[in-house]
Design an enzyme around this catalytic site. Structure first.
Site, mmCIF file in Angstrom:
data_model
loop_
_atom_site.group_PDB
_atom_site.id
_atom_site.type_symbol
_atom_site.label_atom_id
_atom_site.label_comp_id
_atom_site.label_asym_id
_atom_site.label_seq_id
_atom_site.Cartn_x
_atom_site.Cartn_y
_atom_site.Cartn_z
ATOM 1 N N ASN A 70 25.387 23.532 -1.697
ATOM 2 C CA ASN A 70 25.703 22.448 -2.630
ATOM 3 C C ASN A 70 24.571 22.264 -3.600
ATOM 4 O O ASN A 70 23.411 22.514 -3.294
ATOM 5 C CB ASN A 70 25.991 21.141 -1.883
ATOM 6 C CG ASN A 70 24.754 20.294 -1.710
ATOM 7 O OD1 ASN A 70 24.312 19.635 -2.657
ATOM 8 N ND2 ASN A 70 24.169 20.328 -0.537
ATOM 9 N N MET A 72 24.571 19.169 -5.772
ATOM 10 C CA MET A 72 25.048 17.928 -6.376
ATOM 11 C C MET A 72 24.145 17.542 -7.551
ATOM 12 O O MET A 72 24.619 17.057 -8.569
ATOM 13 C CB MET A 72 25.067 16.797 -5.350
ATOM 14 C CG MET A 72 25.964 17.026 -4.133
ATOM 15 S SD MET A 72 27.673 17.470 -4.498
ATOM 16 C CE MET A 72 28.221 16.014 -5.374
ATOM 17 N N GLY A 73 22.843 17.723 -7.377
ATOM 18 C CA GLY A 73 21.928 17.450 -8.502
ATOM 19 C C GLY A 73 21.520 16.006 -8.614
ATOM 20 O O GLY A 73 21.314 15.499 -9.717
ATOM 21 N N LEU A 74 21.410 15.348 -7.450
ATOM 22 C CA LEU A 74 20.891 13.968 -7.415
ATOM 23 C C LEU A 74 21.707 12.997 -8.256
ATOM 24 O O LEU A 74 21.145 12.144 -8.954
ATOM 25 C CB LEU A 74 19.425 13.930 -7.892
ATOM 26 C CG LEU A 74 18.394 14.596 -6.975
ATOM 27 C CD1 LEU A 74 17.053 14.689 -7.690
ATOM 28 C CD2 LEU A 74 18.230 13.819 -5.680
ATOM 29 N N CYS A 130 14.340 17.715 -2.669
ATOM 30 C CA CYS A 130 15.638 18.175 -3.178
ATOM 31 C C CYS A 130 15.495 19.606 -3.695
ATOM 32 O O CYS A 130 14.669 19.876 -4.566
ATOM 33 C CB CYS A 130 16.163 17.276 -4.292
ATOM 34 S SG CYS A 130 17.719 17.901 -4.953
ATOM 35 N N ASN A 193 15.749 19.067 5.089
ATOM 36 C CA ASN A 193 16.629 19.065 3.925
ATOM 37 C C ASN A 193 17.362 20.423 3.909
ATOM 38 O O ASN A 193 17.119 21.261 4.768
ATOM 39 C CB ASN A 193 15.818 18.857 2.647
ATOM 40 C CG ASN A 193 16.642 18.199 1.544
ATOM 41 O OD1 ASN A 193 17.818 18.522 1.378
ATOM 42 N ND2 ASN A 193 16.058 17.294 0.801
ATOM 43 N N GLY A 245 20.454 18.925 10.555
ATOM 44 C CA GLY A 245 20.668 20.319 10.202
ATOM 45 C C GLY A 245 21.642 20.947 11.172
ATOM 46 O O GLY A 245 21.263 21.346 12.267
#
Lengths: 308, 268
Positions: A70, A72-74, A130, A193, A245
Site C-alpha cells: 500500500n 496511501m501516502g499519509l 512511513c 511499520n 506485523g
C-alpha cells in the site's frame, strides 16, 4: 470482556491487548468506534500532519501472495480536523486512543505535539517511519539514530502524553534505533511499520501497478520478520513494545507476546477476516489462556532475552 | 477478493455528450450494486458501479466530471485499463413488485438490477429522472427490457416534468410495491424516504473510495462506521435512516467533511 484479557499499558487499563494501528480505519470517529465495538482495546488515529493531505493518487493498494502493498501516502484531514474526530470519538467511548502524528523534522513534531497536548488522546505516537513518502520527504527519520534521538527528546520535553516511537523494519539495525528512542525518553515503541517498500509491474501496460510505484508490504507474510525484530528489540530495551506485523489469530498474538510485545496490532487481517477479527482473536487468546493455564494475557511470559 | 486484471476496452458507447459506457469482454462475477475500481495507470483509480455483467462481458457508465474521468473520455476501444473487484454489497433480488427510482448518473446500476429482477420473475417499474432529457441515461435499454418505464426531467422535454421522487411518490400512492430500490444524487434518495410506506428499500450510496477492501477507512459513514466498500454500497433503509451524514456531508480524499449542495451534488 474476560478478566484474563485485561492488560495494563503505560499505566492505562485496557479491556483487550489488541490495538488498531495507525492508517487503518482511523480516518473518522465512526471508523475508530466500530473497531472498538468489534473488540479492539486501543485505537490509533490516522497519522495527522499539520495540513490536510489527500494522499497518493490511486491505485494505492495491490494484493500479493501473503499480503498487500500500500501507498496511501499519509492521507488525513490535517491536525485540526483530525483532533476534532478524536474528540468526537472520545465523547462516545472510554477506550484509550493513540494520536499518531507525522512531521518532517523536530520543530514541526514539537508544534504538533503541543496541539496534541490539548486533545483528548491518551497516547502520542510519532510516525517516524512511513515508507511511502520518499519522493516528498526522503529517507524516513527512523533510519537515523541521531534524528530519532533528537526528535523523541524534543517531543518528550513538551508532551503531556506518553510518547510512542513507531519504527521502521527497513534499517540495518532496528535495535540501535530503538535504543536511541529509549535513551531520548520514549515511553514505548511501536514496531514494525510496513516492510520494503516493494513494487509490482503490470506487464501489459508496462507500468508500475501502484501509481506511486512503491508501497509498503503488510499482511501475514510479515509475521516472521516482525517477530524477529520485536524479539531483538525486546532483548535490548526496557520500555514496552506495541507489536504488529502479520497477526491473524490468537495464536499469532500469543507468539508476538512471547517475542516480547506487550500489546498487539491488527491491521491488514481486517481484509482477510472482517472487523470481527478483533473479537475472534480475543476469544482465541482466552481459549489459549484456558488450555495453557495462564491466568491472564499479562502472565504470558516472553522468551528469554537474547543476551540473558 | 482483490483480483486485479488488466483488460482492453472492447467497446465504448457514447450515451450523451459527457457520458460513456465502457464495455469489457471479461467474465466478471459481479452482482447488481457492486462496483469495480478502475485505473488507466496515469494517476487515479476510481469506483464505478456495474451497468451490466454477464458470463461474457461487463460494462461501466462514466460521466466525465474530473481529470480522471475526462481522461477516460479520450480513450478508444483497444486501450488498456486495469480493474479490481467486484467489491461491496449487492441489491436483494425480489421476485415481486419492484419500483426502481434512479436519478441522473445513478441509473445504470439500476439497469443491471432490473435485468436480474426480471430474470427472477419480478414485476419491474422504473422511474428514470434527470435534469434535462439529454441527460437521461439508458432510456432505450430500459424500454427494450419491457419494464414499466417512466422518464421524468426537471424541464419536461421527452417525458414528464418534475423529479423522479415526485413521480415515485405518485406511483407509491396508486400502486402497491413490495420493494423499492434507489440510486442517484443523495438528496434525491433522502427525499424518497419520506414517501415510502412500510416496504423495504435499498439505497446505492457513494463515498470517496481508496483501498476498496475495507482497510483504509476513507468510506466509513457516520455514526455507524459502516464501510461503503464492504458493508455498502447497497444499504437497507434501516441502515440509511441511522446514518446521520446521509444527505448532509461526505468526506473527500483527505477525510475532510464536505456538505452536499442544495441540488444534492457533491462538490469535489
Amino acid at each position: 470482556m474476560c478478566k484474563g484479557l485485561k492488560t495494563n499499558f503505560l499505566g492505562v487499563e485496557l479491556a483487550s491487548p489488541l490495538v488498531l494501528p495507525a492508517g487503518v480505519m482511523g480516518m473518522s470517529y465512526s471508523g475508530l468506534k466500530i473497531c472498538v465495538e468489534n473488540g479492539a482495546g486501543i485505537v490509533t488515529s490516522k497519522s495527522l500532519t499539520k495540513l490536510p493531505r489527500s494522499g497518493h493518487e490511486g491505485p494505492v493498494m495491490a494484493e500479493v501472495p501473503g499480503g498487500f502493498l500500500n501507498c496511501m501516502g499519509l492521507c488525513n484531514p490535517g491536525l485540526e480536523e483530525g483532533l476534532a474526530e478524536i474528540a468526537e470519538f472520545k465523547k462516545l467511548s472510554t477506550t484509550p486512543l493513540i494520536v499518531s502524528i507525522f512531521a518532517t523534522g523536530r520543530e514541526e513534531f514539537t508544534e504538533l505535539t503541543l496541539a496534541a497536548n490539548r486533545s483528548s488522546a491518551d497516547f502520542l505516537e510519532l510516525n517516524l517511519s512511513c515508507p511511502n513518502v520518499f519522493d516528498e520527504f526522503g529517507i524516513p527519520l527512523a533510519a537515523s539514530r541521531e534524528q530519532v534521538f533528537e526528535i523523541v527528546r524534543a517531543v518528550k520535553e513538551v508532551s503531556r502524553l506518553p510518547v510512542i516511537a513507531k519504527l521502521s523494519p527497513n534499517v540495518l539495525s532496528i535495535t540501535d534505533i530503538a535504543l536511541a528512542a529509549e535513551a531520548a525518553g520514549a515511553d514505548a515503541l511501536c514496531l514494525i511499520n510496513t516492510l520494503g517498500p516493494g513494487m509490482l509491474i503490470d506487464i501489459y501496460a508496462r507500468k508500475p501497478v501502484l501509481y506511486n510505484r512503491f508501497g509498503g508490504l503488510s499482511g501475514p507474510c510479515l509475521k516472521p520478520i516482525a517477530l524477529k525484530l520485536i524479539y531483538e528489540v525486546y532483548s535490548s530495551v526496557k520500555i514496552p513494545i506495541i507489536g504488529m506485523g502479520g497477526i491473524q489469530s490468537g495464536q499469532d498474538a500469543v507468539e508476538m507476546k512471547m517475542a516480547g510485545a506487550s500489546v498487539i496490532g491488527i491491521g491488514t487481517a481486517i481484509y482477510y477476516h472482517g472487523l470481527e477479527i478483533f473479537n475472534r482473536v480475543n476469544q482465541e487468546i482466552r481459549d489459549f489462556l484456558e488450555e495453557s493455564g495462564y491466568e491472564s494475557w499479562q502472565a504470558i511470559p516472553a522468551l528469554d532475552k537474547i543476551r540473558d | 477478493m482483490d483480483k486485479r486484471v488488466t483488460l482492453r476496452i472492447a467497446d465504448i458507447v457514447k450515451e450523451c455528450s459527457d457520458v460513456r459506457t465502457y464495455i469489457f469482454q471479461h467474465p466478471l462475477a459481479a452482482l447488481p450494486g457492486q462496483f469495480i475500481m478502475l485505473t488507466d495507470f496515469a494517476g487515479g483509480e476510481k469506483p464505478f458501479s456495474l451497468a451490466w455483467c454477464n458470463d461474457q462481458e461487463f460494462a461501466v457508465t462514466v460521466k466525465a466530471v474530473g481529470p480522471f474521468t475526462q481522461r477516460l473520455a479520450t480513450k478508444a476501444a483497444g486501450d488498456i485499463v486495469s480493474i479490481r473487484g467486484a467489491f461491496g454489497s449487492s441489491f436483494f433480488i425480489s421476485r415481486h413488485r419492484a419500483l426502481l427510482v434512479g436519478g441522473g448518473y445513478g441509473t445504470p446500476p439500476l439497469y443491471f438490477l432490473a435485468r436480474r429482477l426480471l430474470e427472477a420473475g419480478a414485476e419491474v417499474t422504473v422511474v428514470n429522472g434527470a435534469r434535462r432529457s439529454d441527460d437521461l441515461l439508458f432510456c432505450d435499454r430500459f424500454r427494450r427490457l419491457g419494464v414499466e418505464y417512466h422518464n421524468i426531467t426537471d424541464t419536461g422535454g421527452s417525458g414528464r416534468e418534475g423529479t423522479s421522487v415526485n413521480l415515485a411518490g405518485e406511483l407509491l400512492k396508486t400502486s402497491k410495491f413490495d420493494y423499492v430500490y434507489t440510486a442517484g444524487p443523495e438528496l434525491m434518495m433522502k427525499s424518497l424516504i419520506a414517501l415510502l410506506q412500510d416496504q423495504p428499500c435499498q439505497f446505492l450510496m457513494e463515498r470517496y473510495m481508496k483501498c476498496a477492501i475495507g482497510i483504509c477507512g476513507n468510506c466509513t459513514v457516520d455514526p455507524l462506521g459502516l464501510r461503503l466498500c464492504v458493508e455498502g454500497p447497497v444499504l437497507n433503509r434501516e441502515q440509511v435512516e441511522r446514518i446521520t451524514e446521509f444527505g448532509v456531508y461526505h468526506r473527500d480524499a483527505a477525510g475532510h467533511r464536505i456538505k452536499f449542495t442544495d441540488r444534492g451534488e457533491k462538490i469535489t
